[in-house]
Design a protein around this motif. Sequence first.
Motif, short mmCIF file in Angstrom:
data_model
loop_
_atom_site.label_atom_id
_atom_site.label_comp_id
_atom_site.label_asym_id
_atom_site.label_seq_id
_atom_site.Cartn_x
_atom_site.Cartn_y
_atom_site.Cartn_z
N ILE A 320 35.94 8.00 65.04
CA ILE A 320 34.88 8.28 66.01
C ILE A 320 34.52 9.75 65.83
O ILE A 320 35.40 10.62 65.93
N GLY A 323 27.89 12.95 65.66
CA GLY A 323 26.91 12.80 64.59
C GLY A 323 26.23 14.12 64.27
O GLY A 323 25.01 14.18 64.19
N SER A 328 28.19 13.40 59.76
CA SER A 328 27.38 12.20 59.59
C SER A 328 27.20 11.82 58.13
O SER A 328 26.69 10.74 57.83
N GLN A 332 29.83 6.75 58.57
CA GLN A 332 28.64 5.92 58.68
C GLN A 332 28.81 4.98 59.88
O GLN A 332 29.76 4.20 59.93
N ASP A 333 27.91 5.11 60.84
CA ASP A 333 28.04 4.35 62.07
C ASP A 333 28.07 2.85 61.79
O ASP A 333 27.17 2.29 61.15
N GLY A 334 29.13 2.20 62.26
CA GLY A 334 29.27 0.77 62.06
C GLY A 334 29.83 0.36 60.72
O GLY A 334 30.03 -0.84 60.47
N LEU A 338 32.37 5.13 64.17
CA LEU A 338 31.31 5.14 65.17
C LEU A 338 30.90 6.58 65.44
O LEU A 338 31.75 7.47 65.49
N LEU A 339 29.61 6.80 65.59
CA LEU A 339 29.09 8.14 65.87
C LEU A 339 28.75 8.27 67.34
O LEU A 339 28.30 7.30 67.99
N CYS A 340 28.95 9.47 67.87
CA CYS A 340 28.60 9.75 69.26
C CYS A 340 27.86 11.09 69.29
O CYS A 340 27.73 11.76 68.27
N SER A 347 28.58 8.67 75.43
CA SER A 347 28.61 7.97 74.14
C SER A 347 30.01 8.01 73.52
O SER A 347 30.39 7.07 72.81
N ALA A 351 32.25 4.63 72.69
CA ALA A 351 32.86 4.34 71.38
C ALA A 351 34.35 4.05 71.53
O ALA A 351 34.88 3.12 70.90
#
Length: 410
Positions: A320, A323, A328, A332-334, A338-340, A347, A351
């Motif tokens: 986590i 971003g 970033s 890579q988100d997903g 996960l990015l917040c 956010s 996550a």
Amino acid sequence: MRVLLLNTLYAPHIGGGAEVMLQHMAEGLRARGHEVRVLCTGPDSGLRRETLNAVPVLRAGVRNLYWPFDDRSYGPLTRLAWHALDRYNPGMRNVLAKVLREVEPDVVVCHNLSGWSISAWDAIRAAGLPIVQILHDQYLTCPRGVRFHKGRHCERQCAPCALLRRSHAAASREVDAVVGVSRYQLNALLDAGYFAGSQGHVVYNGTPVAEVAPAGAAGVRRPLRFGFIGALTPNKGVEWLIEQFQARAGDASLLIAGRGEPDYVNQLKSLADPQRVHFVGYRKAAEFFGEIDVAVVPSLSPESFGLVALEACAHHLPVIASGLGGLSEIVQDGVNGLLCSPGQPASLGDAIARLVQDPALRQRLAGRAREAVAPMLSVERMLDEYEAILRHTLLTRGVQHGTAIPVSTL
């Protein structure tokens, strides 16, 4: 090639990822047959010589009010005076000029310039040598290198920083090639008007993380463990992490590894539930990553690269991360995490809650974590790219200076 590597610190003095990468670079280039020397600052006056892992190292005493890494506290006026002299330090220019006459390198690779100041560029240019500048932080726009003040990232350069950096953009035109350790890092300086005409490149830091076996299904024998490792400083977002973790993580636990100013660490501990949040002090990253299920990098200001996130992914951990900046480019988100966003405080909690409540998602991210960053890990890839940049700089200097070539890509 005869290569001189210039930096603020060198092993065993490690300030962060820049010094880790620099040691890989020095030892790697030497192993490839290049004649490599490192020049850095040190705690003692004069110029001291030693050899570390077969690499000759010269340590120069800083001709300023103090050496910033002596673990002493200095008042705001003393620190301001130090930074004022570090704007352009003629004493350090003279030290470098002396070393250049002795070493006679073919090219000088500058890393962090704190302690040396941009007077280093003038010394190198006066010696008729090409300059390759590697960007690890925001020192050229902010004396503290982080552009973080009063709990927030500085979107714009403040008046004191602008005053202390008023001639730096113009001086950067002396540089033949500039390398960002992330696309964010390079573009941040180019967008600020630096390195007009310099050849621009991006080379991601390699890190030799051996293949490790993925952990078994998390949470089978114990509650989920989240982990933070790094410097315990306000810009790292640990306060934000503690707040969001305690609100959203259920029965999970949080391990916090790292060191910081005692008063600030005590402040962090006062926010934490000792039954759920555990401060474990300094830990080796490889050992720490083996004890957690999810790594969290909640930086409040853009990271130049994000070595911790890269190493966590290499250990098959989902990450986590904020971003911001180079993070970033790693997470890579997903895909592998996960990015917040610090601009949306909830956010981070969202996550955390997703990974607590969705074991399948957590396992899917963990399963792709190392694969997603595999090209970045190779130190040999990093050395290949730097060798190509050094050779290109030597070949084109004075012929095509100012003609940019495509940035390095993975």
